[in-house]
Design an enzyme around this catalytic site. Structure first.
Site, PDB file in Angstrom:
ATOM      1  N   GLY A  61     -10.949   2.089  -2.614  1.00 38.76           N
ATOM      2  CA  GLY A  61     -11.509   3.169  -3.043  1.00 38.76           C
ATOM      3  C   GLY A  61     -10.850   4.241  -3.915  1.00 38.76           C
ATOM      4  CB  SER A  62     -10.850   7.780  -3.505  1.00 37.88           C
ATOM      5  OG  SER A  62     -10.930   8.821  -4.141  1.00 37.88           O
ATOM      6  CB  SER A  63      -7.787   7.304  -8.143  1.00 40.55           C
ATOM      7  OG  SER A  63      -8.830   8.481  -8.188  1.00 40.55           O
ATOM      8  CB  SER A  64      -8.534  11.239  -3.952  1.00 36.09           C
ATOM      9  OG  SER A  64      -8.776  12.332  -5.444  1.00 36.09           O
TER      10      SER A  64
END
Lengths: 148, 418
Positions: A61-64
């Site tokens: 999922g997210s790169s955050s």
């Protein structure tokens, strides 16, 4: 039981394992203010990873997710350490930044995760060769015996 | 092999380009060692994911560089923030609570980043070129740049993308290198009619399946019908990067590094072949919706990732034709440059009466914008459907664009096909 792994972020940790059935995205998957898993599509949704050694096949999922992991470590809601079967650069950065900004440790080790069960006590330490050593004390068997 | 530094790298580390660049290079060096990179390479641009506010750590990290006088050394775009700076009135959040998010967006601008505030930088003037080395954050942008454009970036997370921008360097590993860009797992569409009109939902479903089954491998898809436009590939990549960690996919005969199956696989056999059947597609899509057909909806959310101009043109024609009049808001996330062009050309006139609420600089699933977050929300985005229930606590129905607008007109979920 000892198994060897590769440090992606160095450090010592000792805590009970929380074993996830699937990879987890910290962003959209973990509430940094509580440490709870909130991704409703994740089989371990509702569990809390605070103070646990998080054991999972990989990340997704997210790169955050770097930020969410670093913020959780800052708030004291993060995992005590992470053992992953597959490396993930996004989580590495989150743990590195938490150390760099706040001096807080959350080691990340890449190692086989088969045979580890939730509740097993895990100690992560640096071996004499500089590798990660994972000391595993399996609680699940004794729990099963007690409950039967 | 150990990490080899050039004299320029050492100069960066020693502060020749300033204290901020030295700090950034120190973090990059540790990161490069952790991922096993043997060298750094020059990048042509960067896209920074870190202006979305996740708490104090977001500010602590960036403001340290601002205080040290840091400036990005390559053209650098910014991802969405937590606020719509163009339409501040739509934020349902007290001003005091918005302050840190506003400060974070400003801090990135102070480092010389361009205030693009879009998750689709490939729709801007800063779209990279084939073969260019870049350092991008934002999972959908990463997979689009690698797969659809053929530029080269790893899945850079928050913080490290900014370190690359402040130094102009990235660790030479993973998808930057030829040998890691070939496909290692093959997905084959199987059991579909000889020729069929591909729906938007097919690309979303294939993305969801690639994400959940690929692990760390590079997936190749064979048998995917030619997409109508790059937005269908955008949707595929965004879905694959939500259910999984896909940073690059190849679609045989469609994406630039996959003219043939053999080219996509680099001449090697696929490690594993996974069939995707019509039933798999239906099952993947069914998992996206938390409510059944007929459920009343409170809103429609489009534009995750940010709506392109081509998507706007399709939407505006649909709104004219269907003319929803129930006042159900149709939120559309988009880049501020795309929105400015639409407004300049007068294309949005009268659309508020159809329920249209344009949102710039951010996204409806990450911040307090939705008017009635308690009700079901319909979306054409696999990514929105995947994240919104956890992020903002809504029930979701997934459908294609036509179904979303038909549902807004009817007031409840209508789908011609699942």
């Amino acid at each position: 039981v000892i198994r060897h792994g590769c440090f992606h972020v160095e450090g010592d940790a000792a805590a009970p394992a929380l074993v996830l059935a699937e990879a987890l995205s910290f962003w959209g998957g973990v509430d940094a203010t509580t440490g709870a898993i909130i991704d409703r599509s994740h089989p371990n949704c509702g569990r809390n990873l605070t103070g646990r050694i998080l054991v999972m096949p990989g990340a997704r999922g997210s790169s955050s997710s770097s930020s969410v992991l670093a913020e959780a470590i800052r708030l004291g809601t993060g995992p005590a350490g992470i053992v992953m079967a597959r490396p993930d650069p996004i989580l590495i950065v989150g743990a590195m930044v938490a150390r760099s900004l706040y001096g807080l440790s959350c080691p990340i080790v890449v190692a086989p995760i088969d045979g580890i069960a939730t509740g097993d006590l895990i100690r992560i330490a640096r071996s004499e060769t500089g590798e990660a050593a994972i000391f595993l004390s399996q609680q699940s068997l004794s729990v099963a015996r007690r409950s039967s | 092999m150990a990490l080899a530094l050039t004299s320029d790298d050492r100069a960066l580390l020693h502060g020749d380009a300033g204290a901020a660049a030295a700090d950034a290079m120190t973090i990059l060096t540790a990161f490069a060692a952790a991922v096993g990179a043997e060298a750094f390479l020059d990048i042509a641009g960067a896209h920074i994911d870190g202006c979305l506010y996740h708490g104090q750590v977001s500010l602590d990290f960036v403001e340290r560089f601002v205080a040290a006088g840091g400036r990005v050394r390559v053209p650098t775009t910014l991802n969405v923030g937590s606020l719509d700076l163009i339409h501040p009135e739509i934020m349902r959040q007290p001003l005091a609570e918005q302050a840190p998010a506003r400060r974070l967006m400003a801090a990135h601008e102070a480092l010389g980043c361009l205030p693009s505030f879009t998750c689709a930088p490939y729709q801007t003037l800063f779209r990279p070129r084939f073969g260019q080395q870049i350092a991008w954050g934002e999972s959908n942008a990463i997979v689009f740049a690698n797969s659809v454009v053929g530029a080269r970036t790893n899945r850079y997370g928050d913080f490290i993308d900014l370190c690359c921008a402040l130094t102009g360097r990235a660790p030479a590993f993973g998808l930057h290198l030829d040998e890691n860009r070939h496909g290692t797992v093959l997905f084959r569409l199987h059991g579909f009619p000889e020729s069929f009109a591909p729906s938007d939902a097919l690309y979303v479903a294939v993305g969801l399946i690639l994400g959940s089954r690929s692990g760390e491998r590079v997936p190749v898809v064979e048998g995917l019908p030619p997409p109508r436009d790059e937005d269908q590939l955008k949707a595929l990549g965004a879905a694959a990067a939500s259910t999984g960690a896909v940073g690059l996919f190849h679609a045989v005969g469609i994406t630039p590094e996959a003219p043939t199956l053999a080219a996509a696989l680099g001449g090697r056999p696929a490690g594993e072949t996974i069939l995707i059947t019509p039933a798999d597609v239906l099952a993947a899509l069914a998992r996206l919706s938390t409510v059944p057909d007929g459920t009343p909806i409170a809103a429609v959310c489009l534009g995750t990732p940010h709506f392109s101009r081509a998507e706007w043109d399709r939407l505006l024609a649909l709104l004219d034709r269907v003319a929803p009049a129930r006042g159900i808001p149709i939120y559309v996330n988009t880049g501020r440059a795309t929105l400015a062009a639409l407004e300049r050309e007068g294309n949005l006139a009268g659309m508020a009466a159809r329920g249209l609420v344009p949102v710039a600089d951010t996204c409806t699933y990450i911040t307090a914008i939705l008017a009635r977050p308690g009700g079901a929300v319909m979306t054409n985005s696999g990514k929105w459907a995947h994240y919104a229930p956890g992020n903002i606590g809504v029930e979701v129905a997934f459908g294609d664009l036509e179904d979303c607008i038909a549902s807004a007109a009817a007031g409840h979920v209508i789908r011609r096909t699942p």
